[in-house]
Motif scaffolding. Structure first.
Motif, short mmCIF file in Angstrom:
data_model
loop_
_atom_site.label_atom_id
_atom_site.label_comp_id
_atom_site.label_asym_id
_atom_site.label_seq_id
_atom_site.Cartn_x
_atom_site.Cartn_y
_atom_site.Cartn_z
N ASP A 1 0.84 -1.20 0.00
CA ASP A 1 0.00 0.00 0.00
C ASP A 1 0.88 1.25 0.00
OD1 ASP A 1 -1.79 2.04 0.44
OD2 ASP A 1 -2.92 1.00 2.00
N ALA A 2 1.14 1.80 -1.18
CA ALA A 2 2.04 2.95 -1.32
C ALA A 2 1.49 4.18 -0.60
CB ALA A 2 2.28 3.25 -2.79
N ALA A 3 0.17 4.35 -0.63
CA ALA A 3 -0.43 5.52 0.02
C ALA A 3 -0.20 5.48 1.53
CB ALA A 3 -1.93 5.56 -0.29
N ALA A 4 -0.29 4.29 2.12
CA ALA A 4 -0.06 4.15 3.56
C ALA A 4 1.40 4.45 3.89
CB ALA A 4 -0.43 2.74 4.02
N VAL A 5 2.32 3.98 3.05
CA VAL A 5 3.74 4.23 3.27
C VAL A 5 4.02 5.73 3.18
CG1 VAL A 5 6.08 3.83 2.41
CG2 VAL A 5 4.41 1.97 2.40
N LYS A 6 3.44 6.39 2.19
CA LYS A 6 3.63 7.83 2.03
C LYS A 6 3.12 8.59 3.25
CE LYS A 6 2.62 11.72 -1.07
NZ LYS A 6 1.96 12.14 -2.33
N ALA A 7 1.95 8.19 3.74
CA ALA A 7 1.37 8.85 4.91
C ALA A 7 2.26 8.65 6.14
CB ALA A 7 -0.03 8.31 5.18
N ALA A 8 2.81 7.43 6.28
CA ALA A 8 3.70 7.15 7.42
C ALA A 8 4.97 7.98 7.34
CB ALA A 8 4.03 5.66 7.46
N ILE A 9 5.53 8.11 6.13
CA ILE A 9 6.74 8.92 5.95
C ILE A 9 6.46 10.37 6.33
CG2 ILE A 9 8.32 9.88 4.22
CD1 ILE A 9 8.16 7.20 2.74
N ASN A 10 5.34 10.90 5.87
CA ASN A 10 4.99 12.29 6.19
C ASN A 10 4.83 12.49 7.70
OD1 ASN A 10 5.01 13.09 3.51
ND2 ASN A 10 2.82 12.70 3.22
N LYS A 11 4.21 11.52 8.35
CA LYS A 11 4.04 11.61 9.81
C LYS A 11 5.38 11.59 10.52
CE LYS A 11 1.81 11.66 13.69
NZ LYS A 11 1.05 12.86 14.11
N VAL A 12 6.25 10.69 10.11
CA VAL A 12 7.56 10.56 10.74
C VAL A 12 8.41 11.81 10.52
CG1 VAL A 12 9.76 9.32 10.60
CG2 VAL A 12 7.60 8.04 10.72
N GLU B 1 14.05 12.02 10.97
CA GLU B 1 14.33 11.37 9.69
C GLU B 1 13.49 10.10 9.53
OE1 GLU B 1 18.47 10.51 9.44
OE2 GLU B 1 19.03 12.55 8.87
N ALA B 2 13.20 9.78 8.27
CA ALA B 2 12.43 8.57 7.97
C ALA B 2 13.25 7.62 7.11
CB ALA B 2 11.13 8.94 7.25
N GLU B 3 13.43 6.41 7.61
CA GLU B 3 14.04 5.34 6.83
C GLU B 3 12.93 4.36 6.46
OE1 GLU B 3 17.64 2.03 7.10
OE2 GLU B 3 16.83 2.87 8.95
N PHE C 1 8.54 10.21 -2.17
CA PHE C 1 7.76 10.43 -0.95
C PHE C 1 8.56 11.19 0.11
CE2 PHE C 1 5.18 6.26 -1.68
CZ PHE C 1 4.44 6.90 -2.67
N GLY C 2 9.88 11.29 -0.10
CA GLY C 2 10.72 12.01 0.85
C GLY C 2 11.48 11.16 1.84
N ALA C 3 11.58 9.85 1.59
CA ALA C 3 12.35 8.98 2.49
C ALA C 3 13.80 9.47 2.56
CB ALA C 3 12.32 7.54 2.00
N ASP C 4 14.35 9.51 3.77
CA ASP C 4 15.73 10.00 3.96
C ASP C 4 16.76 8.91 3.71
OD1 ASP C 4 15.26 12.80 5.00
OD2 ASP C 4 14.07 11.64 6.44
N ILE C 5 16.35 7.66 3.85
CA ILE C 5 17.25 6.53 3.60
C ILE C 5 16.40 5.32 3.25
CG2 ILE C 5 17.39 5.94 6.06
CD1 ILE C 5 20.33 5.09 5.53
N ILE C 6 16.87 4.50 2.32
CA ILE C 6 16.14 3.32 1.88
C ILE C 6 16.97 2.09 2.23
CG2 ILE C 6 15.21 2.08 -0.12
CD1 ILE C 6 14.96 4.86 -1.50
N VAL D 1 18.60 5.77 -7.56
CA VAL D 1 18.16 6.85 -6.67
C VAL D 1 19.35 7.59 -6.09
CG1 VAL D 1 16.03 5.65 -6.04
CG2 VAL D 1 18.08 5.33 -4.63
N LYS D 2 19.11 8.83 -5.68
CA LYS D 2 20.14 9.63 -5.01
C LYS D 2 20.05 9.49 -3.49
CE LYS D 2 20.38 13.10 -8.69
NZ LYS D 2 20.22 14.54 -9.03
N THR D 3 18.93 8.98 -3.02
CA THR D 3 18.73 8.78 -1.58
C THR D 3 19.74 7.75 -1.06
OG1 THR D 3 16.37 9.23 -1.82
CG2 THR D 3 17.06 8.09 0.18
N PRO D 4 20.35 7.99 0.10
CA PRO D 4 21.29 7.01 0.67
C PRO D 4 20.62 5.64 0.86
CG PRO D 4 21.43 9.08 1.85
CD PRO D 4 20.26 9.20 0.94
#
Length: 474
Positions: free
Chosen positions: A103-114, A119-121, A145-150, A175-178
C-alpha cells in the motif's frame, strides 16, 4: 577520498529476537552506553511495544550522540506510536517497514508523519523476493515520498554475495537517496553480503554485535567493521568505529545475553590471535580490537592502584564506587587463587551496570551431597534486606539449592537450561555458570562466577531471579 560507511547497530533489537535471550531496560541502557563508546552512528532499539517503552525512554534521555532509531509498520497507528516514542531523542530516526508492491499511500502517509519530527528510513522487507524492476520502481517512489534513507533487506539470508551486489547496485544507480542494507545469516553469508553491498554503493550497514538475531542471526558487527578496517583500500571505505572497543563491547553483550563466545569465533574468539611462533601473519592485530597482552600478574599483594591500572588497560572505565566494589571482589578472589588473570578481571568487571537492584542476595550456603543419600542444601539469603533460611533436598546439589532458593523468593520459574565452563585454566579456575529460566512467556538469563562451581551456579540462578524481580517492578 574514502567513503564513510555509517554503522547502524541493531544489537538491542535483534538480541531480543534471538531464541532464549532477553534484556531488562537497565541492560539495554548499558549496552547503548557501550555502543556510544564503540562509536556507532545509529543505535536501533526496536518497536515501542509496551515491554520496550521504558528502555526506549531511558535511552532517548541518556544517549545524545548517535542517532536513536525506533521501528514501526507502515500503518498510521504504528507510525504515531513510534513518533511519540522517539520525540525525546536529541537525534531520532524511525525505520518504517514496508513491502514493494504494498500500500504505497499508507507508506507515504507514514513517511509524512515521521518526517514531522525526525528522519524517515524505509526498509523494503521483500527486496530480494521481487523483480529488480519492481524494487527499483518502489525505491524511486520512496524517494519521491521524501524517504531519507532506503534499506534493502535480505532478511532471510537467501542471496549470494554477487546476487546481493547486483540488487543493491541497481537501487544505488536508480536513486540519489542514501541506501542501507540488512542481511540475515541463514546461509552464513550475512557479512559477505553486507560487504558486497558496500562495494555496490550502500552508505550504511545494519549489523549486531556477535551476529545475534532470530534464526541464524544477522551480520556480525565486529566482523564487518574489522573487514572494512583491514581491507579499507579494497573497499575504498572506512567507518568511524573505535575498533579498540570491539572486544569490550562483545564481552558485555555476551554477558548480558548469557552466551559463551566460542574460541574460534572470528575477531573476538580466544583462538583468533593464537599463531605459531614465527608465524605471525595476523591481518588484524589483537590491540586493534582492544585485546592487550600484559605479562603483569596480579595477586594478593597487588594494590588497588595495580588493579585500577590493569582495568583501565583492558578498556574499562569505572566510577570510584564501581572500582571499590570490583576491588573488593578481586581481594576475595585472591584469597582463593594464587594469581589473577585478565579473564578473571573481565569476569569481575563485566556484570557491572547490568544486574540492577539486588532484591535477593546470597549470604551463605551449605551443601551435603553423595551417592548414598539425597543431596540437601541449606540456603541463607537476604530478601529485600531481611535474612531468610531454607533447607531442601533434591536429585543433586544444584537441584536442591535451586529448590531452596525458590522457597525463599517465591517466584514461579522453570529451569530451561544450565551450562558451566571455566573462565581460565588450572585447578583454581573461575567457573562461569549460565542459567536460563522461564517466567511467564519470557526466558531470562542469569550468570554467576566463582572458583566454586556450586556457588557460581547459585549466583547465576539468583541473578536471573533478580532480573525477574526488576522486570515485575518495571
Amino acid at each position: 577520498m574514502k567513503r564513510k560507511i555509517s554503522i547502524c547497530d541493531s544489537t538491542i533489537w535483534l538480541g531480543e529476537q534471538t531464541a532464549g535471550y532477553s534484556m531488562s531496560a537497565t541492560e539495554k541502557v548499558e549496552i547503548a552506553k557501550q555502543l556510544v563508546r564503540l562509536g556507532v552512528d545509529v543505535v536501533e532499539i526496536g518497536y515501542p511495544y509496551t515491554q520496550n517503552e521504558e528502555a526506549i525512554a531511558n535511552i532517548c534521555e541518556k544517549i545524545t550522540e548517535p542517532i536513536i532509531e525506533v521501528m514501526c509498520d507502515s500503518d498510521m497507528p504504528s507510525a504515531e506510536r513510534a513518533v511519540k516514542a522517539v520525540a525525546a531523542a536529541k537525534r531520532g530516526r524511525i525505520n518504517i517497514s514496508a513491502n514493494a508492491g504494498g500500500d504505497a499511500a499508507a507508506v507515504k502517509a507514514a513517511i509524512n508523519k515521521v518526517k514531522s519530527v525526525c528522519e524517515a528510513e524505509v526498509s523494503v522487507k521483500n527486496a530480494c523476493e521481487v523483480s529488480a524492476d519492481a524494487l527499483v520502481a518502489f525505491a524511486r517512489e520512496l524517494e519521491s515520498f521524501g524517504a531519507d534513507i532506503i534499506c534493502v533487506c535480505d532478511g532471510n539470508g537467501s542471496c549470494a554475495p554477487n546476487e546481493f551486489y547486483e540488487t543493491v547496485k541497481k537501487v544505488t544507480d536508480a536513486v540519489k537517496t542514501p541506501v542501507s542494507v540488512l542481511c540475515g545469516n541463514d546461509l552464513g553469508m550475512a557479512v559477505a553480503n553486507t560487504l558486497a553491498a558496500v562495494r555496490a554503493g550502500a552508505s550504511e550497514i545494519k549489523c549486531a554485535v556477535g551476529g545475534v538475531g532470530e534464526r541464524a542471526g544477522a551480520a556480525a558487527l565486529e566482523e564487518a567493521v574489522a573487514a572494512l578496517y583491514a581491507k579499507s583500500e579494497y573497499y575504498n571505505a572506512e567507518t568511524g568505529v573505535n575498533t579498540r572497543s570491539i572486544y569490550r563491547t562483545s564481552k558485555l553483550v555476551a554477558t548480558v545475553l548469557g552466551y559463551q563466545i566460542v574460541p574460534n569465533r572470528p575477531i573476538i574468539g580466544d583462538n583468533a590471535f593464537n599463531v605459531a611462533e614465527g608465524g605471525d601473519r595476523l591481518i588484524v592485530k589483537p590491540e586493534t580490537i582492544g585485546v592487550f597482552r600484559n605479562n603483569l600478574v596480579l595477586g594478593k599483594f597487588s594494590t588497588k592502584a595495580d588493579f585500577q591500572t590493569r582495568v583501565t588497560e583492558l578498556g574499562y572505565s569505572l566510577t570510584p564506587t564501581q572500582t571499590d566494589e570490583c576491588f573488593g571482589k578481586f581481594v576475595e578472589l585472591t584469597s582463593r587463587k594464587k594469581s589473577v588473570s585478565d579473564k578473571d578481571i573481565e569476569a569481575i568487571v563485566e556484570p557491572l551496570g547490568t544486574s540492577g537492584k539486588d532484591y535477593f542476595e546470597l549470604v551463605n550456603f551449605v551443601i551435603n551431597s553423595g551417592n548414598m543419600f539425597p543431596s540437601s542444601a541449606t540456603i541463607i539469603m537476604k530478601k529485600n534486606g531481611k535474612e531468610t533460611t531454607k533447607v531442601e533436598t533434591g536429585s543433586g546439589p544444584i537441584d536442591a539449592a535451586f529448590k531452596a532458593i525458590d522457597r525463599i523468593t517465591k517466584i514461579d520459574v522453570s529451569l530451561e537450561s544450565f551450562a558451566l565452563q571455566s573462565v581460565t585454566e588450572g585447578e583454581d579456575a573461575l567457573g562461569d555458570a549460565v542459567v536460563k529460566v522461564k517466567y511467564a512467556d519470557r526466558v531470562i538469563t542469569g550468570r554467576g562466577i566463582s572458583t566454586d562451581v556450586i556457588e557460581a551456579s547459585i549466583k547465576a540462578y539468583v541473578n536471573a531471579l533478580n532480573k525477574i524481580a526488576a522486570t515485575v517492578e518495571e
